[in-house]
Design a protein around this motif. Structure first.
Motif, short mmCIF file in Angstrom:
data_model
loop_
_atom_site.label_atom_id
_atom_site.label_comp_id
_atom_site.label_asym_id
_atom_site.label_seq_id
_atom_site.Cartn_x
_atom_site.Cartn_y
_atom_site.Cartn_z
N UNK A 242 -3.04 -99.19 76.03
CA UNK A 242 -4.24 -98.64 76.68
C UNK A 242 -4.36 -97.13 76.47
N UNK A 243 -3.27 -96.48 76.07
CA UNK A 243 -3.29 -95.03 75.80
C UNK A 243 -2.09 -94.71 74.92
N UNK A 244 -2.16 -93.58 74.25
CA UNK A 244 -1.03 -93.12 73.44
C UNK A 244 0.17 -92.83 74.34
N UNK A 245 1.35 -93.20 73.89
CA UNK A 245 2.58 -92.90 74.61
C UNK A 245 3.30 -91.77 73.86
N UNK A 246 3.41 -90.63 74.51
CA UNK A 246 4.03 -89.46 73.90
C UNK A 246 5.50 -89.39 74.30
N UNK A 247 6.37 -89.17 73.33
CA UNK A 247 7.81 -89.03 73.61
C UNK A 247 8.07 -87.66 74.22
N UNK A 248 8.57 -87.64 75.45
CA UNK A 248 8.86 -86.37 76.12
C UNK A 248 10.36 -86.11 76.20
N UNK A 249 11.15 -87.12 75.89
CA UNK A 249 12.61 -86.93 75.89
C UNK A 249 13.24 -87.97 74.98
N UNK A 250 14.23 -87.54 74.22
CA UNK A 250 14.99 -88.47 73.38
C UNK A 250 16.46 -88.08 73.42
N UNK A 251 17.32 -89.06 73.61
CA UNK A 251 18.76 -88.85 73.52
C UNK A 251 19.33 -90.02 72.73
N UNK A 252 19.69 -89.75 71.48
CA UNK A 252 20.17 -90.79 70.58
C UNK A 252 21.62 -90.51 70.19
N UNK A 253 22.40 -91.59 70.11
CA UNK A 253 23.82 -91.48 69.75
C UNK A 253 24.14 -92.58 68.75
N UNK A 254 24.88 -92.23 67.71
CA UNK A 254 25.28 -93.24 66.73
C UNK A 254 26.43 -94.07 67.30
N UNK A 255 26.57 -95.34 66.91
CA UNK A 255 27.68 -96.17 67.40
C UNK A 255 29.05 -95.57 67.09
N UNK A 256 29.20 -94.91 65.95
CA UNK A 256 30.50 -94.31 65.61
C UNK A 256 30.84 -93.18 66.57
N UNK A 257 29.82 -92.41 66.96
CA UNK A 257 30.04 -91.33 67.92
C UNK A 257 30.44 -91.92 69.27
N UNK A 258 29.79 -93.02 69.67
CA UNK A 258 30.16 -93.67 70.92
C UNK A 258 31.58 -94.20 70.90
N UNK A 259 31.98 -94.79 69.76
CA UNK A 259 33.35 -95.30 69.64
C UNK A 259 34.36 -94.16 69.74
N UNK A 260 34.06 -93.02 69.13
CA UNK A 260 34.94 -91.85 69.24
C UNK A 260 35.05 -91.39 70.68
N UNK A 261 33.94 -91.42 71.41
CA UNK A 261 33.94 -91.00 72.81
C UNK A 261 34.79 -91.93 73.66
N UNK A 262 34.69 -93.24 73.40
CA UNK A 262 35.52 -94.20 74.15
C UNK A 262 36.99 -93.94 73.90
N UNK A 263 37.35 -93.74 72.63
CA UNK A 263 38.75 -93.50 72.28
C UNK A 263 39.26 -92.22 72.94
N UNK A 264 38.46 -91.16 72.89
CA UNK A 264 38.86 -89.89 73.50
C UNK A 264 39.03 -90.05 75.00
N UNK A 265 38.10 -90.77 75.63
CA UNK A 265 38.20 -90.97 77.07
C UNK A 265 39.42 -91.76 77.47
N UNK A 266 39.74 -92.82 76.71
CA UNK A 266 40.92 -93.63 77.02
C UNK A 266 42.20 -92.83 76.84
N UNK A 267 42.26 -92.03 75.79
CA UNK A 267 43.45 -91.20 75.56
C UNK A 267 43.61 -90.20 76.69
#
Length: 846
Positions: free
Chosen positions: A345-370
């Motif tokens: 019904x109207x254009x949807x404008x992106x006002x915020x984006x936060x994107x993370x690659x799966x490899x970056x997420x896997x690194x974060x999990x490993x760092x957090x567990x360590x």
């Protein structure tokens, strides 16, 4: 006496066993979980976007589209009503939110008013969105109110949710979440490996398709140079450069008439097109229009741009055809998805984006567990060295506490984020605080109790209120953090709040039952001896003796911090300023920082900084706010993607528009104010007013110096910094409450003791708890700082400094303030004895 009945002990261990069973699926793979019962298979923590990868996008309904559609609708209704009644008029225009028209024959003005009234009536009630006003000389105006536009925006948001869901499902994304946010926003989370640019392109466009006839009374260029008919409008093509067309306003077929849409690619020419089939109504209208206009041009309009303008060679009677689309194969496929899912019904404008690659997420999990494992080992080693067998009991309770946290999060279906892992690591250090309080209280009660068993019972009982008071402050801070508007910070707040609750429960159920079993089995006569545990047993430090010097030094440092804050200012992150933050990894070799700077400077994006991060192949790019609205921020990130995608992989992308940054700033300010107010009200209720004033001054001291730290070090100040500050405030008051609680006891016990001596005695009596709790928390934070990863390193550093600062302020700021505000009135003799006999009197108390 410390006694646990068999049924209570059995119940506690049954709950512990249930927690193990509920938490266990989190350690199993998908294949292993499939063999579990349904209720258990689904009982697990959901990994957040920053741990499993994906995109978090906030879309805003474009108000200008709603206003435009509402205005065009109102103009059309007025035109049709007046023409239908044969009322002559002139100057029918729509501007802003107002439709104006002048009735030529003044005698027909009232007739026109009566005719237009149904446009603003709903039954017998006036529609709140439109008002009709009558002016001089037959002038009429219809005003569309802001309330009416707001209602239309909310309605469009609801309809857009369905369209967005269909588009994502048809695009092949299986794991996505949608939820409304406010009156005009939609939050989209697509998990896994995601092409964020493609997702935004699919969701941003209205995909409003319609078939028109070209107005061939003049060319588009001639129309721009002169005046074209009111029944037509000038639209531009998708070509580069765009070509103007004069298009009839009336659409005889729209996207809603399409029942089947498929992308088609010619295998020989590679030309792309959209094959469509219309419903019965659309087929009839297209057949009628093409039959009557053979030889003329058909205009196929997509989002107010002419996609194609073919000549009508013959009547199209079967309702089927193709639309040529000068797109790539992926582009025409996405276009088909949008057409099948329906127009927005109207254009949807992106006002915020936060994107993370799966490899970056896997690194974060490993760092957090360590980091978590190292924190557990360090804290366990310290507790065992301090308390021997009781230290082992504390470690066992700590492990079960972590299991309880995971089980509670699993039952609630909570989302675990990287800051959430940081919260769990922090709990590792803070959880043993309750054990330290209990054990140190037992040590004190042992001197006055006839038996060790009684001392243990009194230690648990008398430590209870102190533990509740101490943890309440951090719990309040965690609850406030839930409303700061960031998914990752909410993850931290949830784990912190759950961890505080399970810590208190574990200390007075599981720990108590294990200690009771130890007493029954071993019949010990005293606490296990340890050299470390006796370090503060006979402490007699004259803290208040140097209070004036410390006060002066703290005041000077605070003034310097405030001056630096006012002149230099904080290095605000994109959460508060808007802009983009992009982390990239070189596909081959190392990241060339100099080359990146040169390439990005050529894009003319304003202030851009590039710095290495997390290894030689990684780099972090910061782009300042573009100052051109929401679309400008997205365009900047798109330009960077296009420039670097051949040589770099994108690990993390954050884009925050001005609307979101402004709201986050407001939410952070209100959150800090609310947290401080709630915590201090709690202390005011639990203690005398002087205690609350002391807590306020100590808290302001900590906040000011923490802000000075951010200014001095240049650490980026963002939402995680707010989380760190609120947690530090809670922790500082945690320690302050313990000292205050002992002062309150001593005030009742030693009614004639001079206040400075009583304060020194109270601090010395709780010094072991203060130092040991700070030590365990600092060990956990040190592990988080060293092994938790680059994303939360600034958070960990701020927490490290803050814990040390909070420990200092609870002794040298919060306590001396009680003397200034005369918590107890002292006579001249007592004041003199304060100077001469402090050591003797303090020694008698300890």
């Amino acid at each position: 006496m410390l006694h646990f009945s068999r049924w209570k002990t059995l119940l506690i261990w049954l709950v512990a066993l249930a927690a193990i069973i509920i938490a266990a699926p989190n350690l199993l793979g998908e294949a292993q979980r499939s063999s579990l019962p349904g209720w258990l298979r689904n009982s697990r923590v959901t990994l957040g976007l920053d741990l499993q990868g994906g995109s978090h996008i906030v879309l805003k309904v474009e108000r200008s589209d709603i206003v435009k559609d509402r205005l065009e609708e109102a103009v059309a209704k007025v035109r049709n009503a007046l023409r239908g009644a044969g009322i002559r008029y002139t100057g029918l225009t729509g501007n802003g939110q107002t439709v104006t028209v002048r009735v030529t024959d003044l005698a027909e003005t009232q007739k026109a008013v009566d005719l237009l009234k149904p446009l603003i009536m709903a039954g017998e009630q006036s529609e709140p969105g439109i008002s009709l006003q009558q002016g001089a000389e037959g002038q009429l105006s219809l005003q569309i109110s802001d309330a009416g536009i707001a209602a239309d925006i909310a309605s469009a948001r609801g309809r857009s949710l369905d369209v967005v869901g269909r588009r994502l499902a048809q695009s092949g994304y299986d794991h996505f979440l949608l939820r409304p946010d406010g009156d005009d926003r939609i939050v989209v989370q697509v998990l896994g490996s995601v092409d964020a640019e493609r997702v935004k392109n699919i969701l941003n466009q209205r995909a409003k398709l319609s078939f028109h006839l070209l107005d061939e009374s003049m060319s588009g260029q001639e129309a721009l140079s002169g005046r074209w008919p009111a029944t037509s409008e000038v639209l531009y093509s998708l070509d580069d450069p765009p070509v103007p067309y004069l298009v009839d306003r009336i659409a005889f077929v729209t996207g809603s008439n399409m029942v089947n849409v498929e992308p088609v690619v010619d295998p020989q020419t590679q030309d792309t097109s959209i094959a469509y089939r219309l419903d019965a109504e659309g087929t009839q209208r297209l057949a009628q229009a093409t039959t009557q206009n053979i030889g003329k041009h058909l205009a196929i309009v997509f989002d107010d741009q002419v996609m194609s303008a073919p000549v009508i060679d013959a009547a199209i009677t079967d309702g089927e055809g193709r639309i040529s689309a000068n797109f790539s194969e992926d582009g025409v496929r996405d276009l088909a998805v949008m057409l099948r899912a329906g127009a927005l019904p109207a254009t949807l404008t992106s006002v915020e984006e936060r994107s993370v690659s799966p490899s970056f997420g896997a690194d974060s999990i490993f760092s957090g567990l360590v980091a978590g494992l190292v924190a557990v080992v360090l804290v366990a080693a310290l507790m065992i060295a301090l308390y021997r067998i009781l230290g082992v009991i504390a470690v066992v309770s700590l492990v079960f506490n972590l299991i309880f946290i995971v089980a509670a999060l699993s039952l609630a279906g909570a989302t675990l984020t990287l800051p959430g892992i940081a919260g769990i690591v922090l709990i590792v250090g803070m959880a043993v605080d309750a054990n330290v309080l209990i054990y140190e209280r037992i040590r004190e009660e042992q001197r006055a109790s006839p038996s060790f068993e009684q001392a243990v019972g009194r230690g648990f009982s008398r430590a209870f209120a102190t533990i509740i008071d101490a943890n309440a402050t951090i719990f309040i801070a965690a609850i406030i953090l839930l409303f700061l508007g960031s998914e990752s910070i909410r993850g931290f707040a949830v784990t912190l709040a759950v961890g505080i609750a399970t810590t208190v429960i574990t200390a007075f159920t599981l720990t108590r039952s294990i200690v009771a079993a130890w007493l029954k089995a071993r019949h010990p006569r005293h606490l296990p001896k340890s050299v470390l545990a006796h370090l503060f047993e006979h402490a007699n430090v004259r803290f208040m003796g140097i209070r004036r010097y410390v006060f002066t030094a703290s005041a000077v440092i605070s003034l310097i911090a405030m001056a630096a804050f006012a002149t230099v200012g904080l290095q605000l992150g994109i959460d508060f300023t808007g802009g983009s933050l992009i982390e990239v990894t070189a596909k081959q070799g190392s990241a060339d920082i100099a080359d990146l700077r040169l390439r990005l400077d050529d894009l003319n994006l304003g202030e851009v900084s590039v710095e290495p991060t997390g290894g030689r192949s990684n780099a972090r790019i910061r782009i300042a706010s573009q100052g051109g609205g929401e679309n400008a921020e997205q365009s900047a990130a798109t330009l960077v993607r296009g420039e670097l995608e051949a040589d770099y992989d994108f690990r993390r992308v954050e884009v925050v528009g001005p609307a979101i940054s402004g709201e986050l700033t407001m939410m952070a300010t209100l959150g800090v104010a609310a947290a401080l107010s709630a915590i201090l009200i709690y202390i005011w209720i639990r203690f005398e007013w002087q205690f609350a004033v002391g807590a306020i001054i100590a808290t302001l001291h900590d906040v000011i110096i923490m802000l000075g730290l951010f200014v001095l070090t240049g650490i980026e100040f963002n939402l995680t910094s707010i989380a760190a500050m609120l947690t530090i405030v809670g922790y500082s008051l945690n320690d302050t409450v313990v000292v205050y609680d002992r002062m309150r006891e001593n005030l009742q016990r030693y009614r004639k003791m001079p206040l400075p001596i009583l304060i020194d005695a109270s601090i010395n009596q709780t010094l072991s708890r203060t130092v040991l709790t700070a030590a365990t928390t600092l060990l956990a934070l040190l592990a988080l700082y060293l092994f938790g990863g680059d994303v939360i390193r600034s958070f960990s550093f701020a927490m490290l400094f803050g814990v040390a600062l909070g420990t200092f302020s609870s002794i040298y700021i919060a306590a001396p303030v009680l003397i200034v505000f005369r918590l107890r009135q002292e006579g001249p003799d007592e004041e003199e004895s304060n100077k001469t006999d402090a050591g003797v009197r303090s020694g008698t108390v300890v």
